[in-house]
Enzyme design. Structure first.
Site, PDB file in Angstrom:
ATOM      1  N   SER A 292      -9.317   7.630   3.284  1.00 40.54           N
ATOM      2  CA  SER A 292      -8.715   8.882   3.756  1.00 40.54           C
ATOM      3  C   SER A 292      -8.203   9.639   2.535  1.00 40.54           C
ATOM      4  O   SER A 292      -8.176   9.111   1.428  1.00 40.54           O
ATOM      5  CB  SER A 292      -7.543   8.588   4.694  1.00 40.54           C
ATOM      6  OG  SER A 292      -6.409   8.172   3.950  1.00 40.54           O
ATOM      7  N   ASP A 293      -7.791  10.869   2.720  1.00 43.20           N
ATOM      8  CA  ASP A 293      -7.023  11.535   1.673  1.00 43.20           C
ATOM      9  C   ASP A 293      -5.553  11.160   1.887  1.00 43.20           C
ATOM     10  O   ASP A 293      -5.203  10.444   2.839  1.00 43.20           O
ATOM     11  CB  ASP A 293      -7.258  13.053   1.702  1.00 43.20           C
ATOM     12  CG  ASP A 293      -6.921  13.687   0.341  1.00 43.20           C
ATOM     13  OD1 ASP A 293      -6.249  13.029  -0.479  1.00 43.20           O
ATOM     14  OD2 ASP A 293      -7.335  14.833   0.090  1.00 43.20           O
ATOM     15  N   TYR A 294      -4.718  11.648   1.007  1.00 46.88           N
ATOM     16  CA  TYR A 294      -3.303  11.270   0.967  1.00 46.88           C
ATOM     17  C   TYR A 294      -2.619  11.529   2.320  1.00 46.88           C
ATOM     18  O   TYR A 294      -2.410  12.684   2.696  1.00 46.88           O
ATOM     19  CB  TYR A 294      -2.623  12.107  -0.109  1.00 46.88           C
ATOM     20  CG  TYR A 294      -1.427  11.487  -0.782  1.00 46.88           C
ATOM     21  CD1 TYR A 294      -1.523  10.971  -2.067  1.00 46.88           C
ATOM     22  CD2 TYR A 294      -0.189  11.440  -0.151  1.00 46.88           C
ATOM     23  CE1 TYR A 294      -0.424  10.422  -2.714  1.00 46.88           C
ATOM     24  CE2 TYR A 294       0.915  10.889  -0.784  1.00 46.88           C
ATOM     25  CZ  TYR A 294       0.787  10.376  -2.065  1.00 46.88           C
ATOM     26  OH  TYR A 294       1.881   9.836  -2.696  1.00 46.88           O
ATOM     27  N   THR A 295      -2.314  10.470   3.028  1.00 47.43           N
ATOM     28  CA  THR A 295      -1.685  10.524   4.379  1.00 47.43           C
ATOM     29  C   THR A 295      -2.473  11.359   5.407  1.00 47.43           C
ATOM     30  O   THR A 295      -1.903  11.826   6.391  1.00 47.43           O
ATOM     31  CB  THR A 295      -0.218  11.042   4.352  1.00 47.43           C
ATOM     32  OG1 THR A 295      -0.187  12.375   3.828  1.00 47.43           O
ATOM     33  CG2 THR A 295       0.692  10.164   3.525  1.00 47.43           C
ATOM     34  N   SER A 296      -3.779  11.494   5.189  1.00 41.94           N
ATOM     35  CA  SER A 296      -4.516  12.350   6.138  1.00 41.94           C
ATOM     36  C   SER A 296      -4.701  11.682   7.503  1.00 41.94           C
ATOM     37  O   SER A 296      -4.989  12.366   8.482  1.00 41.94           O
ATOM     38  CB  SER A 296      -5.859  12.820   5.566  1.00 41.94           C
ATOM     39  OG  SER A 296      -6.769  11.770   5.414  1.00 41.94           O
TER      40      SER A 296
END
Ligand code: BGC
Length: 767
Positions: A292-296
């Site tokens: 995922s991207d950062y906390t996505s």
């Protein structure tokens, strides 16, 4: 003494990736089955908690955190088998501590992946990617990735969050700086070069690392250029214009994919099964892992897709394997399993993909293989790497205007060097250079002294980057980028004008601070900040010949400056060798050859403006206004500077643009060629570009499509014939059924030094 994981020593019998050759091709099946045997055997020993632990990616802080959250209690989580990888940590000493916890203190001793954002070089910082793309030099770009991998792996990193290949046609979006611009063809070539550079042909080598293609998908099309915003586009547009660079990275064997923050067709990419499974794995055959991207994952709550448990289950089921920072997988997947909301198979599949990545890197064989202090000393910031960074920077610069004829300067010239970016280390590296050190960079003043010690330099800052304190605060998040001087703007200007009067020419170094572009740095105004515009206006009034050296992370609106009788050299944020490279070019040791890879608008209202536009039913016949045609009342449709544009100190003429035949059979090829002559007074390089236009199609075709390019060197007076071989395959597009097809008919073509040249010739594709 290196202690290796028990599980691994007993299992490893060979490596997955070996140098490519026929022998390897024959052996690859054996190697794959070895990997499967190893991973199967580890999985068989794992509890469900241990499998979920592998899916958790944490950032202990200390590096650049781009979200609100930084992971806590990381040490304990590693020891508890709750972590599959870390990022934001660097250096063999620190990484060894973490790897020790994983290898020695957990039940199975599975080593960690160590990620990082190595976007444009590690410590040897190259120009921002938008700048590097302007070199159109694929070998050079590949080598920047190789050097980045050499340095990052020497500092313990084995997994890189690059390349970013998001097509963007919106310079308001700050992250245009990180990509290769607006074109799917060029973007695809660059994506491939970067993946090959990072990963090499053998991932088990100590100097290669897993690359990540990001942000999958369409992140560059966020509405109104506002970061993290919604995207919405037709499948036809996706397939023909936005998806090709991601696919090129997959075809080049990229090891991982990062899902994007935005939604695609109403479902956030991180939880989008069509995107992460149907397209990525089933259609494109991707066999690496998806992070995922950062906390996505968590951010899907705000997108309106449910609570943390629901969005985590959605992401896993969609095909996401690793959860960056948010810990939604860690804290909810077991519950979802118990409640029948996810299956054990889904968890096992994701864990398998993480373990496979570790196997491919050779981490099971030696978890400490990237932790070699000798390499840290030997391989980082090598003299040859810095020299190369200087060369790359010079190749990335684009001469936008040469009306004043100031450039190239004589080495004994009397120069007024003016501007807030003229003697400034803090802004040379550009955005997303968290591993670089601004203090190692060469400012322009120093570069000029190095290259032209006999030049007489009258330096003055002239202006602040911005006088707006609130704005300055927003761009100073990663350190001082826009400092406001105690000296008043009036006094600064006065000094600058004095310096100008004492000199023969003015070099004004102005533009954006590093963090005026990049993540969370969208702008609705693409102007040079007013403090600096005023400086340029006043300097122009002195009537001294002036060259503007312009720094920015995006195409700007420089209509006002471009109307002045000046030279303009666009230098992006050039990296650690900034000043030396700028001096090389302004004194003519290197003749600029860069071509912009994203169109520059006349004003922000034209955005999106890009060369690969479609026709309307009412095309504007000329730049003159005609009522009821597709145009504006206030400016023409064309951009200020089109895609592919860039001048040189010399001039190039294109002649004899011909095809080897009038007809191209479906199973044949045709050669399109042109004679290019250097008609000016300097030797120089030229990026020769081939554009075609499919005149009739079952879906509306773009007016122009880049189909090939070659960068050539021509001595003054020299001519060369440049040829491109084209087959029906090169003319394919996705039709309404999303089939990749070629349709027979007439194709116009032109070979030119920029995208705005008219078609004069055509050939016919016949059945
Ligand atoms: C960015 C990614 C980056 C990640 C980790 C995110 O905010 O969108 O490009 O790789 O942070 O630093």
């Amino acid at each position: 003494m290196i202690k290796r994981s028990l599980i691994t020593l007993s299992l490893i019998t060979g490596c997955f990736f070996a140098p490519s050759s026929q022998v390897v091709a024959q052996n690859s099946q054996t190697q794959e089955s070895r990997m499967n045997a190893t991973v199967d055997s580890i999985l068989a020993k794992m509890t469900i908690d241990e499998k979920i632990g592998q899916l958790n990616l944490l950032n202990p802080g200390g590096g650049v955190a781009t979200g609100a959250v930084v992971s806590d209690n990381v040490q304990q989580k590693i020891k508890d088998g709750e972590v599959g990888g870390l990022f934001g940590v660097a250096g063999p000493d620190k990484i060894k501590i973490a790897q020790d916890y994983a290898v020695n203190d957990t039940r199975l001793g599975i080593p960690l992946l160590i990620g990082s954002d190595v976007i444009h070089g590690y410590k040897t910082t190259f120009p921002i990617p938008l700048g590097t793309s302007a070199s159109w030099d694929l070998e050079m770009i590949k080598k920047t990735a190789q050097i980045a991998a050499l340095e990052a792996t020497a500092d313990g990193i084995n997994w890189n969050f690059s390349p970013m290949v998001d097509i963007s046609r919106d310079p308001r979006w700050g992250r245009v700086a990180e990509g290769a611009g607006e074109d799917p063809y060029l973007g695809s070539q660059i994506a491939k070069a970067m993946v090959e550079g990072y990963q090499g042909d053998d991932l088990t080598k100590e100097n290669t690392m897993i690359a990540t293609v990001k942000h999958f998908a369409l992140y560059g099309a966020s509405e109104s250029g506002r970061d993290y915003n919604t995207t919405d586009m037709s499948r036809i547009k996706m397939f023909n214009e936005y998806l090709p660079p991601y696919k090129a990275a997959i075809d080049a064997g990229v090891g991982s994919v990062m899902s994007s923050f935005n939604d695609v067709d109403g479902v956030p990419a991180t939880g989008n099964k069509w995107l992460l499974t149907t397209l990525l794995r089933d259609k494109w055959g991707f066999d690496g892992f998806v992070t995922s991207d950062y906390t996505s994952v968590n951010e899907m709550i705000a997108h309106g897709l449910g609570d943390l448990q629901a969005v985590s289950a959605l992401a896993l089921k969609a095909g996401l394997d690793m959860d960056m920072v948010g810990e939604g997988f860690l804290t909810t997947l077991k519950k979802s399993l118990e409640e029948g909301k996810v299956t054990e198979q889904e968890i096992t599949t994701a864990a398998r993909r993480i373990l496979e990545a570790k196997y491919k890197l050779g981490l099971f064989e030696d978890p400490y293989k990237y932790l070699d202090e000798n390499r840290t000393k030997k391989d980082i910031l090598k003299k040859s790497s810095r020299e190369f960074a200087r060369e790359v920077a010079a190749h990335s610069f684009v001469l936008l205007k040469k009306d004043a004829g100031v450039l190239p300067l004589k080495k004994d010239a009397k120069i007024a060097l003016i501007g807030p970016l003229a003697n400034n280390k803090n802004n040379m590296l550009g955005t997303w250079a968290p591993t670089g050190d601004p203090q190692l960079s060469i400012p322009v003043l120093e570069g000029i002294k190095n290259v032209a010690p006999k030049a007489k330099i009258n330096y003055a800052q002239g202006a602040n980057i911005t006088n707006d304190e609130e704005f300055a605060e927003k761009i100073n998040v990663f350190g001082p980028r826009a400092e406001i001087s105690n000296v008043s703007p009036e006094k600064m200007l006065e000094k600058a004008l004095k310096a100008a009067k004492k000199s023969d020419v003015i070099i004004a170094v102005v533009g954006e601070a590093s963090e005026m572009s990049g993540e969370s740095a969208s702008r609705t105004n693409l102007l040079i900040p007013e403090s600096q515009k005023k400086l340029i206006r006043e300097l122009a009034k002195t009537d001294k010949p002036m060259a503007i050296v312009l720094m920015s992370g995006r195409p700007l609106n420089i209509s006002e400056e471009a109307a002045l009788p000046v030279d303009i050299l666009q230098v992006w944020h050039p990296g650690v060798e900034a000043g030396n490279a700028i001096a090389d070019v302004i004194f003519g040791d290197y003749n600029p050859s860069g071509k912009i890879t994203a169109s520059w608008p006349r004003n922000v209202g034209q955005v999106p403006v890009y060369y690969r536009m479609k026709n309307t039913g009412r095309p504007q016949p000329s730049d003159d206004f005609t009522k009821f045609k597709s145009q504006y009342l206030d400016v023409s449709n064309s951009p200020l500077y089109p895609f592919g544009f860039g001048l040189s100190y010399t001039d190039f003429e294109y002649k004899n643009i011909t095809a080897s035949a009038d007809k191209l059979p479906m199973d044949g090829t045709i050669t399109l060629s042109a004679t290019v002559t250097n008609t000016g007074d300097f030797d120089g390089e030229e990026v020769v570009q081939l554009y075609i236009h499919d005149k009739v199609r079952s879906i509306t075709p773009p007016l122009k499509e880049l189909k090939g390019f070659k960068k050539i060197m021509l001595k003054k007076g020299e001519s060369k014939t440049v040829s491109f071989e084209i087959s029906a395959e090169d003319l394919k597009f996705y039709n309404s059924n999303l089939d990749f097809v070629t349709e027979p008919g007439e194709f116009e073509y032109v070979i030119a030094g920029s995208s705005d040249k008219e078609f004069k010739n055509s050939f016919e594709l016949v059945k």
